[in-house]
Design a protein around this motif. Structure first.
Motif, short mmCIF file in Angstrom:
data_model
loop_
_atom_site.label_atom_id
_atom_site.label_comp_id
_atom_site.label_asym_id
_atom_site.label_seq_id
_atom_site.Cartn_x
_atom_site.Cartn_y
_atom_site.Cartn_z
N VAL A 112 -8.16 11.57 -2.50
CA VAL A 112 -8.14 10.34 -1.88
C VAL A 112 -7.29 10.48 -0.39
O VAL A 112 -6.02 11.37 -0.71
N LEU A 113 -7.72 10.32 0.59
CA LEU A 113 -6.88 10.12 1.70
C LEU A 113 -6.45 8.63 2.22
O LEU A 113 -7.25 7.95 2.62
N ILE A 114 -5.05 8.40 2.16
CA ILE A 114 -4.73 7.05 2.74
C ILE A 114 -4.05 7.38 4.11
O ILE A 114 -3.12 8.00 4.12
N ILE A 115 -4.68 6.57 4.98
CA ILE A 115 -4.13 6.69 6.39
C ILE A 115 -3.31 5.24 6.72
O ILE A 115 -3.88 4.18 6.64
N GLY A 116 -1.94 5.54 7.19
CA GLY A 116 -0.83 4.55 7.12
C GLY A 116 0.23 4.66 6.16
O GLY A 116 -0.04 5.34 5.28
N ALA A 117 1.16 4.03 6.66
CA ALA A 117 2.50 4.34 5.95
C ALA A 117 3.32 2.99 5.98
O ALA A 117 4.59 3.07 5.81
N GLY A 118 2.68 1.93 6.07
CA GLY A 118 3.41 0.63 6.04
C GLY A 118 3.34 -0.09 4.77
O GLY A 118 3.09 0.71 3.73
N GLY A 119 3.46 -1.31 4.57
CA GLY A 119 3.57 -1.94 3.28
C GLY A 119 2.43 -2.03 2.57
O GLY A 119 2.32 -1.90 1.32
N VAL A 120 1.12 -2.14 3.16
CA VAL A 120 0.07 -2.01 2.40
C VAL A 120 -0.14 -0.46 1.89
O VAL A 120 -0.78 -0.39 0.83
N ALA A 121 0.07 0.38 2.71
CA ALA A 121 -0.25 1.66 2.30
C ALA A 121 0.65 1.94 1.11
O ALA A 121 0.29 2.78 0.03
N HIS A 122 1.89 1.47 0.98
CA HIS A 122 2.80 1.63 -0.02
C HIS A 122 2.14 1.08 -1.50
O HIS A 122 2.13 2.08 -2.43
N VAL A 123 1.51 -0.01 -1.38
CA VAL A 123 0.85 -0.34 -2.30
C VAL A 123 -0.51 0.53 -2.92
O VAL A 123 -0.54 0.65 -3.86
N VAL A 124 -1.09 0.81 -1.83
CA VAL A 124 -2.33 1.61 -2.07
C VAL A 124 -1.92 2.82 -2.77
O VAL A 124 -2.62 3.31 -3.79
N ALA A 125 -0.56 3.49 -2.46
CA ALA A 125 -0.22 4.82 -2.81
C ALA A 125 -0.17 4.76 -4.36
O ALA A 125 -0.23 5.63 -5.24
N HIS A 126 0.73 3.51 -4.48
CA HIS A 126 1.20 3.20 -5.96
C HIS A 126 0.03 3.05 -6.82
O HIS A 126 -0.18 3.32 -8.21
N LYS A 127 -0.93 2.24 -6.40
CA LYS A 127 -2.02 1.91 -7.35
C LYS A 127 -3.10 2.91 -7.55
O LYS A 127 -3.71 3.17 -8.53
N CYS A 128 -3.34 3.79 -6.53
CA CYS A 128 -3.94 4.86 -6.65
C CYS A 128 -3.43 6.03 -7.74
O CYS A 128 -3.94 6.41 -8.77
N ALA A 129 -2.01 5.94 -7.61
CA ALA A 129 -1.25 6.92 -8.39
C ALA A 129 -1.37 6.22 -10.21
O ALA A 129 -1.59 6.91 -11.07
N GLN A 130 -1.34 4.85 -10.29
CA GLN A 130 -1.44 4.39 -11.53
C GLN A 130 -3.00 4.56 -11.90
O GLN A 130 -3.27 4.44 -13.27
N SER A 131 -3.79 4.90 -11.26
CA SER A 131 -5.35 5.11 -11.76
C SER A 131 -5.63 6.45 -11.39
O SER A 131 -6.86 6.82 -11.35
N ASN A 132 -4.86 7.56 -11.50
CA ASN A 132 -5.11 8.83 -10.80
C ASN A 132 -6.02 9.65 -11.84
O ASN A 132 -6.34 10.72 -11.74
N LYS A 133 -6.05 9.11 -12.93
CA LYS A 133 -7.18 9.71 -14.10
C LYS A 133 -8.49 9.77 -13.37
O LYS A 133 -9.46 10.80 -13.71
#
Length: 419
Positions: free
Chosen positions: A5-26
């Motif tokens: 997965v590639l997340i483009i952006g590094a603001g508040g929403v990107a912060h959430v997306v990164a954490h939630k991708c990590a929580q589901s990284n199986k």
């Protein structure tokens, strides 16, 4: 093989997306973050590790990228072998990132409609000016592109589709209501990118009424709503992304968007607009420097992500829908309640970013498992809503249904809902 997965952006929403991708990284392979500022990406990665968000050991990588550069974005997609791109950067990036996905075959997800820097509140249906012009190209390339997969647009689109499919034989009106009843400790701030936030409210307000586009002015129409948890709230009719697709994809004659604003916000907004600070047009200073007032204002206002530690209170976002079922009039409110402080404890985010970021990751998971991997361009209301809403409930965003005085969790109801 699990998709990177590639997340483009590094603001508040990107912060959430990164954490939630990590929580589901199986379900995912490597997770990559890219923005113009490498340090912001690394700070998000550091926060993922600090919060222990990874579901299992996995790789997270930061990259510097100007996503307006299609060739550079295409190269990064290829270098990272990303099969899903979640675009949560500026709305100005949409068409560039989408083009890079078309050229690489990667699936594309965004959370807002495309914007051009020199245009605001474009003629409806706005999607027709940009994203929808790539529909045929997406289908020809077999590229899945899910537009507006945040909360509004996004989840509210799914609520609308669910209501049309299961709760009504005929829907007469959809009123989308967005209330932030939270409080932060700043004199004045916006809950997401100030530039994008203000641009929504400085032009013509377009709503869909009697099956036609109806113009009005910002703060011209207000209405009081009695809502679950947050109580009686005043909201104002405004334009919003989801109206531009729902009006075309659902046979509903009236679709409106209402957003809550405090008197303080309205007063400050009005002053800023009247003195020209909300203009997207460049001006020249006495020293000969050319500046854009709106960008200067963005630079001096608080970063929305910085609001999270002190934010308290809740949000209520949902669809109030009226119509007919089995020959009888019916009114149903489908909604979510989100808590700023709870979101901060979980992943260091405020609720506005949380509600926008979680749905984008749910969409990515549904692409990964094939449920939403449709190999064409769609808005959320063109996809089956129940898998999306059920997955989000597991990820932290539950859906409630109010009818009369009764509030019920959506997942407690049967697939087909009677009167």
């Amino acid at each position: 093989m699990k998709p990177n997965v590639l997340i483009i952006g590094a603001g508040g929403v990107a912060h959430v997306v990164a954490h939630k991708c990590a929580q589901s990284n199986k379900q995912f392979g490597d997770i990559h973050l890219a923005s113009r500022t490498l340090g912001k990406c690394q700070a998000i990665i550091d926060s993922v590790h600090a919060k222990g968000s990874l579901q299992r050991p996995g790789a997270l990588h930061a990259h510097a990228l100007d996503a307006l550069d299609v060739a550079a974005t295409e190269a990064l997609i290829r270098d990272t072998d990303a099969r899903i791109v979640i675009n949560v950067g500026s709305a100005f990036l949409n068409m560039s990132v989408l083009q890079a996905c078309l050229q690489t075959g990667a699936a594309y997800i965004d959370t807002a409609i495309h914007e051009e820097p020199d245009k605001i509140c474009e003629a409806p249906p706005w999607y027709g000016n940009y994203e929808w012009k790539r529909r045929e190209a997406c289908e020809a390339a077999g590229v899945t592109a899910i537009l507006g997969a945040g909360f509004d647009p996004g989840v509210v689109n799914a609520y609308a589709r669910l209501a049309c499919d299961e709760y009504f034989d005929r829907v007469d009106a959809i009123d989308i209501i967005d209330i932030n009843a939270g409080r932060h400790d700043r004199y004045f701030a916006t809950n997401f990118d100030p530039e994008v936030n203000f641009r929504e409210f400085t032009g013509t307000v377009w709503s869909w009424q009697d099956k036609q586009w109806t113009p009005s002015k910002m703060f011209e129409y207000r209405k009081d709503w009695n809502l679950p948890v947050v109580g009686k709230q005043t909201a104002y009719l405004t334009g919003h992304d989801e109206l531009h697709s729902l009006s075309q994809n659902l046979d509903v004659p009236n679709i409106r968007f209402w957003m809550g604003f405090s008197e303080h916000y309205i007063n400050v907004f009005t002053v800023l607009k009247n003195i020209g600070m909300l203009s997207e047009k460049p001006v020249r200073t006495a020293e000969g420097q050319e500046v854009i007032p709106l960008k200067v204002l963005k630079a001096v206002l608080p970063d929305p992500a910085s609001l999270a530690p002190a934010y308290t209170g809740k949000t209520c976002i949902g669809n109030m829908m009226r119509g007919e079922k089995d020959g009888r009039e019916r009114t149903v409110f489908i909604y979510n309640i989100c808590d700023h402080a709870e979101n901060y404890r979980e992943i260091g985010s405020q609720a506005i970013s949380y509600t926008a970021g979680v749905p984008a990751v749910a969409a990515a998971l549904l692409i990964a498992d094939g449920t939403w991997d449709v190999r064409r361009m769609v808005n959320v209301e063109e996809l089956p809503p129940r898998p999306f809403l059920a997955l989000m409930a597991k990820m932290g965003l539950t859906t409630w249904v109010r009818e009369g005085e009764r509030d019920v969790l959506l997942e407690e109801q049967a697939e087909t809902v009677g009167v």
